[in-house]
Enzyme design. Structure first.
Site, PDB file in Angstrom:
ATOM      1  N   ASP A  30       0.986  -1.214   0.117  1.00  0.00           N
ATOM      2  CA  ASP A  30       0.092  -0.134  -0.003  1.00  0.00           C
ATOM      3  C   ASP A  30       0.735   1.244   0.122  1.00  0.00           C
ATOM      4  O   ASP A  30       1.840   1.189   0.423  1.00  0.00           O
ATOM      5  CB  ASP A  30      -0.797  -0.007   1.208  1.00  0.00           C
ATOM      6  CG  ASP A  30      -1.960   1.011   1.012  1.00  0.00           C
ATOM      7  OD1 ASP A  30      -2.502   1.521   0.033  1.00  0.00           O
ATOM      8  OD2 ASP A  30      -2.463   1.389   2.167  1.00  0.00           O
ATOM      9  N   ASN A  78     -11.244  -2.468  -4.941  1.00  0.00           N
ATOM     10  CA  ASN A  78     -10.439  -1.440  -5.725  1.00  0.00           C
ATOM     11  C   ASN A  78     -11.097  -1.171  -7.192  1.00  0.00           C
ATOM     12  O   ASN A  78     -10.818  -0.137  -7.874  1.00  0.00           O
ATOM     13  CB  ASN A  78      -8.923  -1.952  -6.055  1.00  0.00           C
ATOM     14  CG  ASN A  78      -8.006  -2.001  -4.863  1.00  0.00           C
ATOM     15  OD1 ASN A  78      -7.021  -2.688  -4.862  1.00  0.00           O
ATOM     16  ND2 ASN A  78      -8.418  -0.724  -4.118  1.00  0.00           N
TER      17      ASN A  78
HETATM   18  C1  IPE Z   1      -5.428  -2.599   0.067  1.00  0.00           C
HETATM   19  O1  IPE Z   1      -5.126  -1.353  -0.198  1.00  0.00           O
HETATM   20  C2  IPE Z   1      -5.352  -3.278  -1.302  1.00  0.00           C
HETATM   21  C3  IPE Z   1      -4.069  -3.692  -2.037  1.00  0.00           C
HETATM   22  C4  IPE Z   1      -3.019  -3.238  -1.479  1.00  0.00           C
HETATM   23  C5  IPE Z   1      -4.209  -4.199  -3.270  1.00  0.00           C
HETATM   24  P1  IPE Z   1      -6.260  -0.132  -0.265  1.00  0.00           P
HETATM   25  O2  IPE Z   1      -5.558   1.048  -0.425  1.00  0.00           O
HETATM   26  O3  IPE Z   1      -7.057  -0.642  -1.166  1.00  0.00           O
HETATM   27  O4  IPE Z   1      -7.092  -0.453   1.060  1.00  0.00           O
HETATM   28  P2  IPE Z   1      -7.871   0.667   1.838  1.00  0.00           P
HETATM   29  O5  IPE Z   1      -8.796   1.343   1.173  1.00  0.00           O
HETATM   30  O6  IPE Z   1      -6.866   1.739   2.433  1.00  0.00           O
HETATM   31  O7  IPE Z   1      -8.426  -0.046   3.065  1.00  0.00           O
HETATM   32  C1  IPE Z   2      -1.721   0.070  -3.456  1.00  0.00           C
HETATM   33  O1  IPE Z   2      -1.576   1.568  -3.316  1.00  0.00           O
HETATM   34  C2  IPE Z   2      -1.991  -0.144  -4.706  1.00  0.00           C
HETATM   35  C3  IPE Z   2      -3.503  -0.686  -5.011  1.00  0.00           C
HETATM   36  C4  IPE Z   2      -4.451  -0.691  -4.090  1.00  0.00           C
HETATM   37  C5  IPE Z   2      -3.687  -1.350  -6.358  1.00  0.00           C
HETATM   38  P1  IPE Z   2      -2.750   2.421  -3.133  1.00  0.00           P
HETATM   39  O2  IPE Z   2      -3.205   2.930  -4.674  1.00  0.00           O
HETATM   40  O3  IPE Z   2      -3.840   2.179  -2.574  1.00  0.00           O
HETATM   41  O4  IPE Z   2      -1.820   3.990  -2.538  1.00  0.00           O
HETATM   42  P2  IPE Z   2      -2.647   4.802  -1.535  1.00  0.00           P
HETATM   43  O5  IPE Z   2      -3.033   4.132  -0.346  1.00  0.00           O
HETATM   44  O6  IPE Z   2      -3.480   5.792  -2.310  1.00  0.00           O
HETATM   45  O7  IPE Z   2      -1.465   5.699  -1.108  1.00  0.00           O
HETATM   46 MG    MG Z   3      -4.189   2.241  -0.507  1.00  0.00          MG
END
Ligand code: IPE
Ligand code: IPE
Ligand code: MG
Length: 252
Positions: A30, A78
């Site tokens: 993340d 997502n």
């Molecule tokens: C979790 O991250 C999913 C992945 C890393 C693929 P998210 O960014 O989607 O999770 P939330 O929304 O902060 O819970």
């Molecule tokens: C994790 O990074 C990757 C996916 C969930 C696909 P994020 O896209 O959630 O990054 P932040 O949390 O917005 O920084």
């Molecule tokens: Mg995230």
């Protein structure tokens, strides 16, 4: 029984104490969006940087004694993101698989995907199948990529198949127990994760490996995924070695 359940399931919760590093590490990668935002760039720039970190992390597994690495690439939640981000991620996954296929195969990495493939486009699913097939004979690091994965979705899909077997008479309701149900999960050939790492400072698991992580050790670290390094993984693995895993028993 699930159609592909001919391989044995290894459980990860039978030992009393962690004497060494984790055998199975699972990572919630993340922070890509925030990493890009901090540089004044679009979110997809962060996803590309994040994808590049995966190679280094996979490469360092053998020397850390990590036999299984499971990474969360895209969750069932997502899809709520903008169409630009979702389609950019899907095209990144296609490019990543095509580009990394040879290197992963050559490095003796066995790749599997978990998650629901039904919502993914045919071209991507074809590449996922190809990569699984291409690396099926490898016995080095077992890399599992969670793509359109959600823990609740996985349990629901597993329960649906299990219910079908009960309806068909091939499974008796009284035989459904803690050993039976995980055989229907996407992860049925994998041991449970020993260590779950989440980068980016969030202390939640966001629907990742809900059943499998019942006794995992957790590390929530501030590093944003594109900044994560092999050194940091090494440090977390060493710290894991110092944990007293009791699994409900009393320490001896
Ligand atoms: C979790 O991250 C999913 C992945 C890393 C693929 P998210 O960014 O989607 O999770 P939330 O929304 O902060 O819970
Ligand atoms: C994790 O990074 C990757 C996916 C969930 C696909 P994020 O896209 O959630 O990054 P932040 O949390 O917005 O920084
Ligand atoms: Mg995230």
């Amino acid at each position: 029984m699930p159609s592909d359940s001919n391989t044995s399931t290894e459980t990860g919760t039978s030992g009393a104490q962690a004497l060494s590093g984790p055998r199975h590490v699972a990572i919630i990668m993340d922070g890509n969006g925030r990493w890009a935002q901090a540089r004044g760039r679009p979110r997809l720039f962060g996803h590309h940087a994040g994808a590049r970190r995966v190679r280094e992390v996979v490469s360092c597994c053998p020397q850390l004694g990590v036999k299984y690495l499971t990474i969360f690439a895209f969750s069932t939640e997502n899809w709520k993101r903008t169409q630009v981000e979702v389609s950019g991620l899907m095209s990144l996954f296609r490019r990543y698989i095509s580009k990394e296929m040879k290197a992963l195969a050559a490095r003796n990495v066995r790749v599997r995907f978990i998650g629901d493939r039904l919502r993914l486009d045919d071209k991507l699913v074809q590449l996922m199948d190809d990569l699984e097939l291409e690396t099926a004979q490898n016995d080095g690091t077992h890399l599992t990529i969670a793509l359109n994965y959600g823990g609740r979705d996985e349990v629901a899909r597993a329960t649906r198949r299990l219910a079908q077997d009960v309806a068909d008479g091939s499974l008796l309701p009284q035989d459904v127990d803690e050993e039976t149900l995980p055989r229907y999960l996407d992860t049925h050939v994998l041991p449970d994760p020993d260590l779950v790492i989440r980068t980016s400072g969030e202390a939640r698991i966001s629907n990742f490996l809900l059943w499998q992580s019942a006794y995992a050790e957790y590390e929530f670290i501030d590093t944003l995924w594109p900044d994560f390094t092999a050194e940091e993984l090494g440090r977390l693995c060493r710290r894991f070695g110092g944990r007293d895993r009791r699994f409900g028993a009393v320490a001896t």
